[in-house]
Design a protein around this motif. Structure first.
Motif, short mmCIF file in Angstrom:
data_model
loop_
_atom_site.label_atom_id
_atom_site.label_comp_id
_atom_site.label_asym_id
_atom_site.label_seq_id
_atom_site.Cartn_x
_atom_site.Cartn_y
_atom_site.Cartn_z
N THR A 176 25.78 46.82 52.87
CA THR A 176 26.06 45.52 51.62
C THR A 176 26.81 47.02 50.53
OG1 THR A 176 24.24 45.10 49.98
CG2 THR A 176 23.55 46.51 50.59
N SER A 208 18.79 41.14 59.64
CA SER A 208 19.58 41.40 58.93
C SER A 208 20.97 40.91 59.23
CB SER A 208 19.46 42.22 58.48
OG SER A 208 20.30 43.27 59.16
N HIS A 241 17.64 51.80 51.89
CA HIS A 241 19.41 51.30 51.71
C HIS A 241 20.08 52.16 52.22
CE1 HIS A 241 22.54 50.42 49.27
NE2 HIS A 241 21.69 49.50 48.56
N LEU A 266 22.49 39.63 50.55
CA LEU A 266 22.97 40.76 50.53
C LEU A 266 24.43 40.81 50.27
CD1 LEU A 266 20.65 43.43 52.88
CD2 LEU A 266 20.65 43.38 50.01
N CYS A 317 16.60 47.46 52.48
CA CYS A 317 18.71 47.46 52.40
C CYS A 317 18.85 47.32 53.38
CB CYS A 317 18.49 47.28 50.94
SG CYS A 317 18.07 47.07 49.29
N SER A 318 20.00 46.20 54.16
CA SER A 318 20.76 46.25 55.46
C SER A 318 22.55 46.53 54.97
CB SER A 318 20.70 45.38 55.83
OG SER A 318 21.69 45.94 57.50
N GLY A 362 18.36 40.85 52.98
CA GLY A 362 17.85 42.30 53.03
C GLY A 362 16.14 41.37 53.08
#
Length: 317
Positions: free
Chosen positions: A213, A61, A231, A140, A210-211, A148
């Protein structure tokens, strides 16, 4: 067709004795994918008996160490194991330079081709397309370029009803029925109607990663209806200002995004080392989005569901 994610690491940047840095093993049918590769990932892969010989795709990511420091070691171990199959690596600009420098000064010569594709930090982009699955990246907002990843099943064929399959139907005719096409005879009369012999396909399933962010409300539209949303939830709401300064999110913000996106389930991870007990983060999120789970190392989470009773009556050709 199996579709699940196994959590290998749930921690953030500062190490703890109880949490490893981010890494996930996504399994679709018989195909594995590694998402992020924090320090110690290959040990976790061994611990949970993942077959790295089957791994063909790795996704990184961003270039904060807790998301990729395990990568040089993993790539080297694959080479020590005499791997010859190509490996495909997707990540931000600079990752290829980092690895090249590392291998040059360590005199590491890989036994397999390593193909690198740079991810796009400003726009969604398809990375992998196979018969059953499409994997794409999406931007992101972190302190450095970060993306992501979205794993989306391709539309499926209709399902033949096992007990109704015509004994005299050819393979080509059965395939036409699975496409939703009526089978006609030479005179144009309907021989087999698709609606009589098939059921609609099971819905295509999607997993979003979703890394690190900031909370991005605009992601809701892109992730609409996702079956499982992972997330980051580095902080609780009591540290909302710190989350903002460090370009991270709170558990409540992750839950709000899941709610706005109409996600079916939310999976929280990337917990700050300050939290010895992460149950308050779960409680915070569930007040907004009840279908919230905590990522647990070694646990596999199914992506979407399909009832056994339906599967037993269908014939997959």
């Amino acid at each position: 067709m199996h579709f699940h994610v196994t959590i290998l690491g749930t921690g953030s940047a500062t190490p703890t004795l109880h949490r490893h840095p981010t890494a996930q093993w996504v399994m679709h049918d018989h195909d594995p994918f590694l998402v992020d590769c924090g320090e110690g990932t290959q040990v976790q892969l061994l611990r949970y008996r993942m077959r790295i010989s089957k791994l063909k795709h790795i996704f990184i990511s961003h270039l904060h160490g807790d998301h990729y420091y395990g990568l040089p070691g993993l790539l080297t171990s694959m080479s020590l194991g005499q791997r010859t199959e190509p490996l495909y690596l997707y990540g931000p600009r600079g990752l290829d330079e980092i690895l090249t420098t590392h291998f040059r000064y360590s005199d590491t010569r890989l036994t397999y081709p390593l193909h690198f594709q740079e991810t796009n930090p400003v726009a969604p982009e398809v990375l992998v397309e196979s018969e059953h699955l499409t994997i794409s990246s999406f931007p992101l907002r972190h302190r450095i370029a970060c993306t992501g990843f979205l794993f989306a099943e391709n539309p499926r064929y209709r399902n033949l009803i096992r007990e109704k399959v015509p004994a005299d139907a050819s393979h080509e005719e059965l395939h036409a029925l699975k496409l939703g096409q009526d089978v006609r005879d030479a005179e144009g009369n309907i021989r087999f109607a698709a609606d009589d012999f098939t059921l609609p396909p099971a819905p295509s399933r999607r997993y979003a990663f979703c890394s690190d962010t900031l909370y991005l409300p605009e992601l809701a539209e892109h992730l609409e209806g996702v079956d499982l949303l992972y997330h980051e939830a580095t902080f609780g709401e009591e540290l909302r200002e710190r989350a903002l300064r460090t370009y991270h999110s709170t558990a409540a913000q992750a839950a709000q995004l899941a709610s706005d996106a109409g996600a079916k389930e939310l999976l929280l991870g990337h917990f700050s080392s300050r939290y010895k007990d992460i149950l308050p983060l779960l409680d915070e999120a569930q007040k907004i989005f009840p279908s919230t789970l905590l990522a647990e190392e070694g646990r596999s989470f199914p992506i979407g569901y399909r009832t056994d009773s339906l599967a037993d009556n269908l014939l997959d050709l």
